[in-house]
Design a protein around this motif. Structure first.
Motif, PDB file in Angstrom:
ATOM      1  N   GLN A 223       0.819  -1.218   0.000  1.00 27.68           N
ATOM      2  CA  GLN A 223       0.000   0.000   0.000  1.00 27.68           C
ATOM      3  C   GLN A 223       0.849   1.263   0.000  1.00 27.68           C
ATOM      4  O   GLN A 223       0.377   2.326  -0.406  1.00 27.68           O
ATOM      5  CB  GLN A 223      -0.945  -0.002   1.204  1.00 27.68           C
ATOM      6  CG  GLN A 223      -2.125  -0.957   1.040  1.00 27.68           C
ATOM      7  CD  GLN A 223      -3.095  -0.893   2.187  1.00 27.68           C
ATOM      8  OE1 GLN A 223      -2.702  -0.747   3.342  1.00 27.68           O
ATOM      9  NE2 GLN A 223      -4.381  -0.986   1.889  1.00 27.68           N
ATOM     10  N   SER A 227      -1.758   2.908  -3.025  1.00 24.32           N
ATOM     11  CA  SER A 227      -2.788   3.010  -1.993  1.00 24.32           C
ATOM     12  C   SER A 227      -4.036   2.206  -2.335  1.00 24.32           C
ATOM     13  O   SER A 227      -4.838   1.895  -1.456  1.00 24.32           O
ATOM     14  CB  SER A 227      -3.166   4.473  -1.766  1.00 24.32           C
ATOM     15  OG  SER A 227      -3.702   5.047  -2.959  1.00 24.32           O
ATOM     16  N   GLN A 228      -4.220   1.846  -3.607  1.00 25.96           N
ATOM     17  CA  GLN A 228      -5.384   1.071  -4.044  1.00 25.96           C
ATOM     18  C   GLN A 228      -5.063  -0.403  -4.251  1.00 25.96           C
ATOM     19  O   GLN A 228      -5.832  -1.129  -4.878  1.00 25.96           O
ATOM     20  CB  GLN A 228      -5.920   1.662  -5.366  1.00 25.96           C
ATOM     21  CG  GLN A 228      -6.366   3.106  -5.274  1.00 25.96           C
ATOM     22  CD  GLN A 228      -7.484   3.290  -4.266  1.00 25.96           C
ATOM     23  OE1 GLN A 228      -8.476   2.556  -4.291  1.00 25.96           O
ATOM     24  NE2 GLN A 228      -7.334   4.264  -3.380  1.00 25.96           N
TER      25      GLN A 228
END
Length: 333
Positions: A223, A227-228
Motif C-alpha cells: 500500500q 494506496s489502491q
C-alpha cells in the motif's frame, strides 16, 4: 427412545436443538448481528442477547420437533470452552429447565461436540479416525478412538486458523464476520499470486501468529507503493491467503494420517465450512485414498445439533452431572 433438549451458547449464537432417539428433529440458531458494528464479538453484549434469545429459541425448537416438555428425557448444554458470560446463560437456563421438570443434566464439551457432529447424518466415520477441528479459537488434530475417547495429537501453539482468516479480513477492511468473505472473494482469484510466511513447527503442531504478521507487513508495504493495492487485487489476495492456510492445515493432517496409519479423515468446526478446505480435502481423498467425512454446513458452525448428538451419546452411557455444575471457559477433553 430418549428425547434430548440441547442448548449451545458458547459465543454469539443462541442455538437450541432436539434429538429424538439419535435423530436431530430441530436445530434453531439465533444469530447476533449486533457484533457487526464492532468488528468482532463483544462478550457482554453476547451475554445480554443470549438472555433475550434463549426462551424463544427453546419454544421454537420444541414446536419444530413437535415435542412437549413432558416428553423430554434430558437436557444437554455446552459447559465450555467459550465466553464465560455467554456460557453462564446457557448453563443457568439448562439447570433451571431440568430442575423444574426433574430431568437429568448432561454437560458437553464444545470441541468434542464439533467432532461428534459427524454422527448426525450418514455417512458416519468408523473408529478410529483423525479429525481436524478448526475454528476461530481452536486448531487441533484429534485422534478419535471412540465417542468420548479422544486424544489431541497436534494443536496450535498460538493463534487459530479461524483467527488468521478473521484478522486478515480486518486488515483488508472487510466487514465482520470476515472469514466467509475471504472464501467468497477467493473463488475469483489466483491462489498462487502471492506467497506468505509458512510456519516451521515440529511434530503435528501449528502456529499462525507469524503468518498473520507476514500478511500485515505484505499489505502495508504494497500500500505504500499503491494506496489502491487491496481494492485492485482483493480476489488474488484472498485466494492466496486461503490457499496458504489450507496448505498449512493439510500438510500436518497428512503427516498425522501417515504417522497413525489412519485413512478415515474428518474435519469439524466453523472453518470446515470453508470451500477451499473442503475442496482440498476431497482432492486429498482421491490422491491419498482417504475416506473423508465433512459435516453439512448447518453443523459446521456453532449449533445445538452437535450438542444434542453428543448429549444423546452421554445419555446412553448414563453420564449426567449435578445441579451445582458451573460453566468453564476452558476445558480439556
Amino acid at each position: 427412545m430418549p428425547v434430548i433438549l440441547a442448548i449451545e451458547s458458547s459465543c454469539d449464537e443462541t442455538s437450541v436443538a432436539v434429538c429424538n432417539n439419535g435423530k436431530i428433529t430441530a436445530n434453531v440458531i439465533a444469530n447476533q448481528t449486533i457484533h457487526e458494528n464492532y468488528g468482532g464479538v463483544i462478550p457482554e453484549l453476547a451475554s445480554r442477547v443470549h438472555q433475550q434469545n434463549i426462551v424463544p429459541a427453546v419454544q421454537q425448537a420444541l414446536a419444530i420437533a413437535k415435542v412437549n416438555k413432558s416428553e423430554l428425557n434430558g437436557v444437554a448444554f455446552t459447559r465450555g470452552p467459550g465466553l464465560l458470560g455467554a456460557l453462564l446463560v446457557g448453563v443457568s437456563f439448562a439447570k433451571s429447565f431440568a430442575l423444574a421438570l426433574d430431568l437429568p443434566l448432561i454437560a458437553v464439551n464444545h470441541m468434542q461436540a464439533h467432532i461428534l457432529a459427524h454422527f448426525i447424518d450418514e455417512p458416519k466415520p468408523k473408529f478410529p479416525f483423525l479429525c481436524l477441528t478448526v475454528s476461530g479459537g481452536h486448531t487441533q488434530i484429534v485422534l478419535v478412538k471412540d465417542y468420548f475417547d479422544m486424544e489431541i495429537v497436534g494443536e496450535t501453539l498460538d493463534d487459530a486458523a479461524g483467527e488468521a482468516f478473521d484478522k486478515t479480513a480486518k486488515i483488508l477492511n472487510l466487514p465482520y464476520p470476515g472469514g466467509p468473505l475471504i472464501d467468497k472473494y477467493a473463488k475469483g482469484g489466483n491462489p498462487l499470486a502471492y506467497k506468505f510466511a509458512e510456519p516451521q513447527i515440529k511434530d503435528l503442531n501449528y502456529s499462525f501468529s507469524g503468518f498473520k504478521t507476514s500478511i500485515l507487513y505484505f499489505i502495508r508495504d504494497r500500500q505504500k507503493e499503491n494506496s489502491q493495492f487491496v481494492e485492485e487485487n482483493l480476489a488474488d489476495i484472498c485466494a492466496s491467503v486461503q490457499h496458504s492456510i489450507v496448505k498449512i492445515l493439510l500438510n500436518k493432517l497428512k503427516k498425522a494420517a501417515k504417522q497413525f496409519n489412519i485413512n478415515n479423515i474428518a474435519i469439524a468446526g466453523g472453518v470446515s465450512a470453508n470451500s477451499g478446505l473442503r475442496n482440498a480435502l476431497q482432492e486429498a481423498s482421491v490422491s491419498l485414498g482417504w475416506n473423508v467425512y465433512i459435516p453439512a454446513f448447518e453443523y459446521c458452525t456453532d449449533n445445538a445439533g452437535m450438542i444434542a448428538i453428543a448429549g444423546y451419546q452421554k445419555y446412553l452411557q448414563g453420564e449426567f452431572v449435578e445441579q451445582d455444575i458451573s460453566p468453564m471457559a476452558r476445558m480439556n477433553f
